[in-house]
Design a protein around this motif. Structure first.
Motif, PDB file in Angstrom:
ATOM      1  N   ASN A 122       0.852  -1.188   0.000  1.00  0.00           N
ATOM      2  CA  ASN A 122       0.000   0.000   0.000  1.00  0.00           C
ATOM      3  C   ASN A 122       0.888   1.238   0.000  1.00  0.00           C
ATOM      4  O   ASN A 122       1.552   1.527   0.988  1.00  0.00           O
ATOM      5  N   THR A 123       0.871   1.928  -1.081  1.00  0.00           N
ATOM      6  CA  THR A 123       1.640   3.178  -1.154  1.00  0.00           C
ATOM      7  C   THR A 123       0.694   4.312  -1.478  1.00  0.00           C
ATOM      8  O   THR A 123      -0.203   4.184  -2.317  1.00  0.00           O
ATOM      9  N   ARG A 124       0.894   5.360  -0.786  1.00  0.00           N
ATOM     10  CA  ARG A 124       0.065   6.536  -0.991  1.00  0.00           C
ATOM     11  C   ARG A 124       0.817   7.554  -1.803  1.00  0.00           C
ATOM     12  O   ARG A 124       1.976   7.857  -1.521  1.00  0.00           O
ATOM     13  N   LYS A 125       0.151   8.079  -2.781  1.00  0.00           N
ATOM     14  CA  LYS A 125       0.763   9.154  -3.551  1.00  0.00           C
ATOM     15  C   LYS A 125       0.333  10.472  -2.915  1.00  0.00           C
ATOM     16  O   LYS A 125      -0.840  10.697  -2.678  1.00  0.00           O
ATOM     17  N   SER A 126       1.288  11.272  -2.633  1.00  0.00           N
ATOM     18  CA  SER A 126       0.950  12.581  -2.078  1.00  0.00           C
ATOM     19  C   SER A 126       1.479  13.648  -3.025  1.00  0.00           C
ATOM     20  O   SER A 126       2.630  13.620  -3.441  1.00  0.00           O
ATOM     21  N   THR A 127       0.607  14.528  -3.356  1.00  0.00           N
ATOM     22  CA  THR A 127       1.023  15.629  -4.222  1.00  0.00           C
ATOM     23  C   THR A 127       1.245  16.839  -3.336  1.00  0.00           C
ATOM     24  O   THR A 127       0.399  17.202  -2.519  1.00  0.00           O
TER      25      THR A 127
END
Length: 83
Positions: free
Chosen positions: A3-8
């Motif tokens: 589970n990887t979260r992309k954060s902008t």
């Protein structure tokens, strides 16, 4: 599965150029309100006049609706000199 979260990380700085331009175009209209699509007219008063509790001396300028400017011209309250 990972589970990887992309954060902008976008900076959200307010755009002050549009706010400044809108503030410069805002003119205080005295007398009756503008109708939709009308733009205010700047008038110079020829005689003393009281509008909405405020006194306007001869030579003072104000922004009014085009309909109100026409009415004031007809009554002789607006100077008709050249600008």
């Amino acid at each position: 599965m990972t589970n990887t979260r992309k954060s902008t990380t976008a900076t959200t700085e307010p755009d002050t150029t549009t706010e400044t331009a809108a503030a410069e175009e805002t003119k205080t209209v005295v007398g009756p309100a503008l109708r939709h699509g009308q733009s205010p007219e700047e008038v110079t008063f020829a005689h003393h006049l009281r509008i909405a509790g405020r006194d306007y001396q001869p030579g003072q300028k104000a922004f009014v609706s085009p309909d109100y400017a026409r009415q004031l011209r007809g009554n002789g309250y607006i100077a008709r000199g050249r600008a």
